[in-house]
Design a protein around this motif. Structure first.
Motif, short mmCIF file in Angstrom:
data_model
loop_
_atom_site.label_atom_id
_atom_site.label_comp_id
_atom_site.label_asym_id
_atom_site.label_seq_id
_atom_site.Cartn_x
_atom_site.Cartn_y
_atom_site.Cartn_z
N ALA A 170 66.33 11.96 41.07
CA ALA A 170 64.91 11.65 40.81
C ALA A 170 64.53 12.05 39.39
N ILE A 171 65.02 13.20 38.95
CA ILE A 171 64.76 13.64 37.58
C ILE A 171 65.41 12.68 36.58
N ALA A 172 66.61 12.24 36.88
CA ALA A 172 67.29 11.29 36.00
C ALA A 172 66.52 9.97 35.92
N PRO A 218 66.12 7.43 55.79
CA PRO A 218 67.37 6.67 55.85
C PRO A 218 68.27 6.96 54.65
N LEU A 219 67.67 7.31 53.52
CA LEU A 219 68.46 7.63 52.33
C LEU A 219 69.38 8.81 52.63
N LEU A 220 68.85 9.86 53.21
CA LEU A 220 69.66 11.04 53.49
C LEU A 220 70.51 10.88 54.75
N GLY A 221 70.03 10.08 55.71
CA GLY A 221 70.75 9.93 56.96
C GLY A 221 71.96 9.02 56.89
N MET A 236 70.17 17.20 49.23
CA MET A 236 68.79 17.34 48.72
C MET A 236 68.79 17.66 47.23
N VAL A 237 69.68 18.54 46.82
CA VAL A 237 69.78 18.89 45.39
C VAL A 237 70.18 17.65 44.59
N VAL A 240 76.62 23.47 51.49
CA VAL A 240 77.44 22.45 52.14
C VAL A 240 76.56 21.57 53.04
N GLY A 241 76.78 20.26 52.94
CA GLY A 241 76.07 19.32 53.80
C GLY A 241 74.73 18.88 53.26
#
Length: 191
Positions: A181-183, A27-30, A174-175, A168-169
């Protein structure tokens, strides 16, 4: 009081279910393409996580454990979550049809959002009291809310930027998620 504050900070930042445990990424990405939609999903998930944690706590300790039926934990928890999601879906359909349509297929998918079940199971596994269960549920859902709204804000900015064609998109999302996540790893020393 100190343990409650530690639990809140830990569940929001240090043990964020999205960035530290990688749960709820679907759901985060969607839904994170617009901030308004992401905020609506975050609010719905916050309600479901908090209510599901409270209800599953009571069911586990009042029914499953005394009757020695703890092996039914996952099935019962999923049924509680599915019922709450149906309630949220009916409420949004009546009160905010635009948000209901914007969330689309992702609204019923809250039922299978592993963050919701994960929080309920962790509350039982960690033997939290009822107060700590509610605090962990609220903290975890606020962590999810922050994650989805921040990613939506980043994706809105990136959509207006000049991004290489290959990114794009979904790839740039994802990046961005990986960098977030690293932050959030920087919060690991807080508790």
């Amino acid at each position: 009081m100190e343990s409650i504050l530690t639990l809140i900070i830990g569940s929001i930042f240090v043990n964020n279910y999205v960035f530290a445990k990688f749960l709820g990424v679907c759901p985060l990405l969607g839904v994170s393409t617009k901030v308004e939609t992401a905020a609506g999903m975050g609010a719905a998930v916050t309600f479901v996580i908090t209510m599901a944690s409270a209800i599953t706590y009571v069911i586990y300790y009042a029914i499953l454990e005394p009757l020695n039926l703890v092996y039914l934990e996952t099935i019962v928890f999923i049924l509680v979550i599915a019922s709450l999601v149906q309630f949220v879906e009916m409420f949004l359909k009546k009160s905010s049809p635009a948000l209901y349509n914007a969330l689309g297929v992702y609204l019923p998918l809250i039922t299978t959002n592993c963050v919701v079940l994960g929080v309920a199971v962790v509350n039982i596994t960690e033997n939290f009291s009822f107060l700590k269960t509610i605090v962990n549920a609220i903290g975890s859902s606020v962590g999810f809310f922050i994650a989805i709204v921040l990613l939506a804000a980043i994706r809105e900015k990136v959509a207006l930027s000049d991004v290489p064609k290959a990114f794009v998109g979904f790839p740039i999302a994802m990046v961005s998620t990986g960098l977030m996540a690293i932050a959030f790893l920087g919060f690991a020393g807080l508790i």
